[in-house]
Design an enzyme around this catalytic site. Sequence first.
Site, PDB file in Angstrom:
ATOM      1  N   ALA A   1       1.021  -0.977  -0.084  1.00 20.01           N
ATOM      2  CA  ALA A   1       0.081  -0.265   0.335  1.00 20.01           C
ATOM      3  C   ALA A   1       1.032   1.238  -0.247  1.00 20.01           C
ATOM      4  O   ALA A   1       2.021   0.727   0.742  1.00 20.01           O
ATOM      5  CB  ALA A   1      -0.817   0.213   1.144  1.00 20.01           C
ATOM      6  N   SER A   2       0.344   1.726  -0.296  1.00 18.88           N
ATOM      7  CA  SER A   2       1.104   3.310  -0.834  1.00 18.88           C
ATOM      8  C   SER A   2       1.710   4.170   0.515  1.00 18.88           C
ATOM      9  O   SER A   2       2.828   5.105   0.311  1.00 18.88           O
ATOM     10  CB  SER A   2       0.346   4.471  -2.071  1.00 18.88           C
ATOM     11  OG  SER A   2       0.102   3.916  -2.843  1.00 18.88           O
ATOM     12  N   THR A   3       0.533   4.038   1.251  1.00 17.75           N
ATOM     13  CA  THR A   3       0.820   5.087   3.123  1.00 17.75           C
ATOM     14  C   THR A   3       0.519   3.993   3.731  1.00 17.75           C
ATOM     15  O   THR A   3       0.167   2.856   3.691  1.00 17.75           O
ATOM     16  CB  THR A   3       0.304   5.812   2.900  1.00 17.75           C
ATOM     17  OG1 THR A   3      -1.316   5.780   3.096  1.00 17.75           O
ATOM     18  CG2 THR A   3       0.085   7.227   1.810  1.00 17.75           C
TER      19      THR A   3
END
Length: 209
Positions: free
Chosen positions: A9-11
Amino acid sequence: MFIRAYLRASTVDQDANRARKALEDFVSSHGQQIAKSYIENESGASLQRPKLFELLDDAKPGDVLLVEQVDRLSRLTESDWQQLRATIKAKEVRVVALDLPTSHQFMQTTTAAADAFTSRMLAAINDMLLDMLAAVARKDYEDRRRRQSEGISKAKEKGAYKGRGIDKDKHSRIMALVGKGTGIRETARLLEVSTSTVLRAIEKAKANA
């Protein structure tokens, strides 16, 4: 067959584990099971992904790198994607993505000799589609960044832009570890945040010093 699942996931605010059940169900439907999972919160647009390269370091020829979608593996620029692809090929790892049906052939344990030609053709088509989906993922990333930038510019013109809020508690915990001499990667690991989050906290602390 050794299947290594990669969940990204990006963050840190997003759930990298979200796709776990879909991957487990997919593997189970082929009579297999996931041997090891690698989970991280890093941007797919960056090659700085420790867990992905830990997976590749661990991998042996013939292992499967399993992802939900190709964009979980790459939102990279063309040059960075080719660098990653070269590493994957050198390790002789087979990429299987749920959104890439031609890759599902790699879940088979054996291939009949009579199907060797078909198998080679499917592999060639799969490589082409993998490159295409990686390019689409990068374009989607750039389009979203452009729209976001345009939205921020318009908000600034109206005086309505306030920027991203800061998680003060998270930043204080980061700086407490950094203040004790804990390295950036170790701090990120201990607090289960991305290295970019640690760097932002450090930069913010310096700016306020």
